[in-house]
Design a protein around this motif. Structure first.
Motif, PDB file in Angstrom:
ATOM      1  N   VAL A   1       0.842  -1.203   0.000  1.00  0.00           N
ATOM      2  CA  VAL A   1       0.000   0.000   0.000  1.00  0.00           C
ATOM      3  C   VAL A   1       0.876   1.252   0.000  1.00  0.00           C
ATOM      4  CG1 VAL A   1      -1.739   1.336   1.261  1.00  0.00           C
ATOM      5  CG2 VAL A   1      -1.870  -1.172   1.249  1.00  0.00           C
ATOM      6  N   ILE A   2       0.565   2.164  -0.924  1.00  0.00           N
ATOM      7  CA  ILE A   2       1.194   3.482  -0.943  1.00  0.00           C
ATOM      8  C   ILE A   2       0.125   4.489  -0.541  1.00  0.00           C
ATOM      9  CG2 ILE A   2       2.362   5.240  -2.334  1.00  0.00           C
ATOM     10  CD1 ILE A   2       3.261   2.967  -4.218  1.00  0.00           C
ATOM     11  N   LEU A   3       0.260   5.041   0.661  1.00  0.00           N
ATOM     12  CA  LEU A   3      -0.701   6.016   1.153  1.00  0.00           C
ATOM     13  C   LEU A   3      -0.439   7.392   0.555  1.00  0.00           C
ATOM     14  CD1 LEU A   3      -0.736   5.047   4.951  1.00  0.00           C
ATOM     15  CD2 LEU A   3      -2.542   4.562   3.276  1.00  0.00           C
ATOM     16  N   ASN A   4      -1.490   8.156   0.412  1.00  0.00           N
ATOM     17  CA  ASN A   4      -1.359   9.562   0.026  1.00  0.00           C
ATOM     18  C   ASN A   4      -1.104  10.354   1.306  1.00  0.00           C
ATOM     19  OD1 ASN A   4      -1.752  12.245  -0.601  1.00  0.00           O
ATOM     20  ND2 ASN A   4      -3.634  11.907  -1.761  1.00  0.00           N
ATOM     21  N   PRO A   5       0.068  11.013   1.438  1.00  0.00           N
ATOM     22  CA  PRO A   5       0.417  11.670   2.708  1.00  0.00           C
ATOM     23  C   PRO A   5      -0.594  12.722   3.161  1.00  0.00           C
ATOM     24  CG  PRO A   5       2.174  11.987   1.059  1.00  0.00           C
ATOM     25  CD  PRO A   5       1.128  11.123   0.429  1.00  0.00           C
ATOM     26  N   VAL A   6      -1.346  13.286   2.218  1.00  0.00           N
ATOM     27  CA  VAL A   6      -2.317  14.320   2.615  1.00  0.00           C
ATOM     28  C   VAL A   6      -3.733  13.753   2.736  1.00  0.00           C
ATOM     29  CG1 VAL A   6      -0.970  16.209   1.650  1.00  0.00           C
ATOM     30  CG2 VAL A   6      -2.686  15.067   0.219  1.00  0.00           C
ATOM     31  N   ASP A   7      -3.877  12.437   2.583  1.00  0.00           N
ATOM     32  CA  ASP A   7      -5.214  11.835   2.657  1.00  0.00           C
ATOM     33  C   ASP A   7      -5.100  10.412   3.213  1.00  0.00           C
ATOM     34  OD1 ASP A   7      -7.947  11.530   2.370  1.00  0.00           O
ATOM     35  OD2 ASP A   7      -7.854  11.025   0.238  1.00  0.00           O
ATOM     36  N   ILE A   8      -4.659  10.308   4.461  1.00  0.00           N
ATOM     37  CA  ILE A   8      -4.466   8.997   5.101  1.00  0.00           C
ATOM     38  C   ILE A   8      -5.741   8.628   5.868  1.00  0.00           C
ATOM     39  CG2 ILE A   8      -3.147   7.716   6.844  1.00  0.00           C
ATOM     40  CD1 ILE A   8      -0.743   9.512   6.144  1.00  0.00           C
ATOM     41  N   PRO A   9      -6.310   7.441   5.627  1.00  0.00           N
ATOM     42  CA  PRO A   9      -7.503   7.038   6.379  1.00  0.00           C
ATOM     43  C   PRO A   9      -7.246   7.079   7.889  1.00  0.00           C
ATOM     44  CG  PRO A   9      -7.100   5.519   4.561  1.00  0.00           C
ATOM     45  CD  PRO A   9      -5.910   6.421   4.640  1.00  0.00           C
ATOM     46  N   GLN A  10      -8.219   7.552   8.632  1.00  0.00           N
ATOM     47  CA  GLN A  10      -8.092   7.663  10.086  1.00  0.00           C
ATOM     48  C   GLN A  10      -8.313   6.292  10.744  1.00  0.00           C
ATOM     49  OE1 GLN A  10      -7.228  10.589  11.936  1.00  0.00           O
ATOM     50  NE2 GLN A  10      -6.619  11.003   9.824  1.00  0.00           N
TER      51      GLN A  10
ATOM     52  N   LYS B   1      -5.650  -5.943  15.805  1.00  0.00           N
ATOM     53  CA  LYS B   1      -6.195  -5.144  16.912  1.00  0.00           C
ATOM     54  C   LYS B   1      -7.547  -4.511  16.562  1.00  0.00           C
ATOM     55  CE  LYS B   1      -1.617  -3.998  18.719  1.00  0.00           C
ATOM     56  NZ  LYS B   1      -0.541  -2.996  18.710  1.00  0.00           N
ATOM     57  N   LEU B   2      -8.049  -4.778  15.360  1.00  0.00           N
ATOM     58  CA  LEU B   2      -9.286  -4.145  14.906  1.00  0.00           C
ATOM     59  C   LEU B   2     -10.422  -5.161  14.859  1.00  0.00           C
ATOM     60  CD1 LEU B   2      -7.688  -2.268  11.880  1.00  0.00           C
ATOM     61  CD2 LEU B   2      -8.443  -1.200  14.004  1.00  0.00           C
ATOM     62  N   THR B   3     -11.645  -4.685  15.093  1.00  0.00           N
ATOM     63  CA  THR B   3     -12.811  -5.554  14.922  1.00  0.00           C
ATOM     64  C   THR B   3     -13.019  -5.795  13.430  1.00  0.00           C
ATOM     65  OG1 THR B   3     -14.335  -3.694  14.744  1.00  0.00           O
ATOM     66  CG2 THR B   3     -13.914  -4.560  16.976  1.00  0.00           C
ATOM     67  N   ALA B   4     -13.763  -6.849  13.110  1.00  0.00           N
ATOM     68  CA  ALA B   4     -14.035  -7.169  11.702  1.00  0.00           C
ATOM     69  C   ALA B   4     -14.751  -6.008  11.019  1.00  0.00           C
ATOM     70  CB  ALA B   4     -14.861  -8.446  11.614  1.00  0.00           C
ATOM     71  N   LYS B   5     -15.671  -5.373  11.744  1.00  0.00           N
ATOM     72  CA  LYS B   5     -16.429  -4.249  11.177  1.00  0.00           C
ATOM     73  C   LYS B   5     -15.504  -3.073  10.865  1.00  0.00           C
ATOM     74  CE  LYS B   5     -20.472  -1.367  12.154  1.00  0.00           C
ATOM     75  NZ  LYS B   5     -21.433  -0.933  13.176  1.00  0.00           N
ATOM     76  N   ARG B   6     -14.601  -2.782  11.803  1.00  0.00           N
ATOM     77  CA  ARG B   6     -13.660  -1.675  11.612  1.00  0.00           C
ATOM     78  C   ARG B   6     -12.694  -1.978  10.464  1.00  0.00           C
ATOM     79  NH1 ARG B   6     -13.247   2.705  10.980  1.00  0.00           N
ATOM     80  NH2 ARG B   6     -11.621   4.103  11.672  1.00  0.00           N
TER      81      ARG B   6
ATOM     82  N   ASP C   1     -10.703  -1.093   5.100  1.00  0.00           N
ATOM     83  CA  ASP C   1     -10.385  -1.733   3.827  1.00  0.00           C
ATOM     84  C   ASP C   1     -10.951  -0.885   2.686  1.00  0.00           C
ATOM     85  OD1 ASP C   1     -11.082  -3.699   1.507  1.00  0.00           O
ATOM     86  OD2 ASP C   1      -9.712  -4.867   2.746  1.00  0.00           O
ATOM     87  N   ALA C   2     -12.221  -0.494   2.821  1.00  0.00           N
ATOM     88  CA  ALA C   2     -12.868   0.313   1.786  1.00  0.00           C
ATOM     89  C   ALA C   2     -12.183   1.675   1.645  1.00  0.00           C
ATOM     90  CB  ALA C   2     -14.351   0.488   2.121  1.00  0.00           C
ATOM     91  N   ALA C   3     -11.820   2.284   2.774  1.00  0.00           N
ATOM     92  CA  ALA C   3     -11.167   3.599   2.740  1.00  0.00           C
ATOM     93  C   ALA C   3      -9.791   3.521   2.080  1.00  0.00           C
ATOM     94  CB  ALA C   3     -11.041   4.149   4.163  1.00  0.00           C
ATOM     95  N   ILE C   4      -9.034   2.471   2.394  1.00  0.00           N
ATOM     96  CA  ILE C   4      -7.702   2.300   1.801  1.00  0.00           C
ATOM     97  C   ILE C   4      -7.827   2.148   0.278  1.00  0.00           C
ATOM     98  CG2 ILE C   4      -5.671   0.791   1.657  1.00  0.00           C
ATOM     99  CD1 ILE C   4      -6.435   0.018   4.675  1.00  0.00           C
TER     100      ILE C   4
ATOM    101  N   ALA D   1      -4.566  -7.358   3.430  1.00  0.00           N
ATOM    102  CA  ALA D   1      -4.184  -8.767   3.322  1.00  0.00           C
ATOM    103  C   ALA D   1      -5.087  -9.649   4.180  1.00  0.00           C
ATOM    104  CB  ALA D   1      -2.719  -8.949   3.716  1.00  0.00           C
ATOM    105  N   LYS D   2      -5.381  -9.207   5.397  1.00  0.00           N
ATOM    106  CA  LYS D   2      -6.215 -10.022   6.283  1.00  0.00           C
ATOM    107  C   LYS D   2      -7.644 -10.137   5.749  1.00  0.00           C
ATOM    108  CE  LYS D   2      -7.852 -10.887  10.937  1.00  0.00           C
ATOM    109  NZ  LYS D   2      -8.014 -12.308  10.563  1.00  0.00           N
ATOM    110  N   ASN D   3      -8.225  -9.020   5.327  1.00  0.00           N
ATOM    111  CA  ASN D   3      -9.589  -9.076   4.800  1.00  0.00           C
ATOM    112  C   ASN D   3      -9.678  -9.968   3.571  1.00  0.00           C
ATOM    113  OD1 ASN D   3     -10.519  -7.386   6.793  1.00  0.00           O
ATOM    114  ND2 ASN D   3     -11.508  -5.963   5.385  1.00  0.00           N
TER     115      ASN D   3
END
Length: 205
Positions: A40-49, A56-61, A66-69, A147-149
């Motif tokens: 994954v290459i993130l956009n430095p000015v638009d990183i998902p929160q 460490k995340l719930t399946a829902k989170r 995943d969708a935001a990335i 990868a996990k999803n």
């Protein structure tokens, strides 16, 4: 509890790198299914929160992130098959999946942050190994989520073809239910024959 930051990426940017990819793999421990890697290459000015280690995340989170990335970043996901795991070994297969994910990024990255303590030998791009990277780098955390999803969905799909092993909930990991099903139902084509619990059942006769 520390959460991952963009600090390692910013250090690389200060050295002149522009497209920095976080790379992680999921699925070294299961007895069945492929190993999956994401880059994954993130956009430095638009990183998902809220990016964090996928464990460490719930399946829902995870699903929301995943969708935001996928919307906000450049990404690629790749697999190494059960046959490749058995032919090489799980470490080399996980590195193959990482190499494939990196190769699928277009345009390509110019620097890599690899989760763990080893850099796959097939990578020609400058790279840095980051121990516990999914807890330190948001780019690696993002890769761990994709990868996990992806892998969990693969195992849900395989569970429909091979009911009884509990793959829809255990993702192929050696839970009590999975080990009992291996003994009672036998070995499927998706089981890793080089892994001891599977090998022992195949060759106990």
């Amino acid at each position: 509890m520390t959460t991952p930051t963009y600090d390692i990426e910013q250090t690389a940017m200060a050295d002149g790198f522009l497209r920095i990819a976080g790379v992680d793999e999921v699925g070294r421990g299961p007895l069945a299914g492929p190993v999956v890697a994401a880059a994954v290459i993130l956009n430095p000015v638009d990183i998902p929160q809220g990016l964090n280690d996928s464990k460490k995340l719930t399946a829902k989170r995870r699903a929301a992130l995943d969708a935001a990335i996928r919307e906000q970043a450049d990404f690629a996901v790749a697999e190494a098959t059960v046959a490749e795991i058995d032919e090489h070994n799980i470490l080399r297969a996980s590195h193959l999946a990482m190499e494939r994910a990196v190769a699928a990024l277009n345009p390509p990255p110019d620097y890599l942050l690899i989760d763990g303590n080893m850099i796959p030998r097939g990578l020609s791009i400058p790279a840095q190994a980051v121990v516990k990277g999914d807890a330190r780098s948001v780019s690696i955390a993002a890769a761990s989520i994709l990868a996990k999803n992806w892998r969990d969905q693969v195992m849900v799909d395989l569970a429909q073809q091979h009911p009884g092993y509990g793959w829809e909930s255990n993702a192929g990991y050696p839970t009590k239910m999975h080990r009992e099903a291996l003994r009672n139902l036998g070995v499927t084509p998706h089981h890793r024959r080089s892994f001891k619990p599977v090998h022992n059942i195949l060759y106990q006769e």
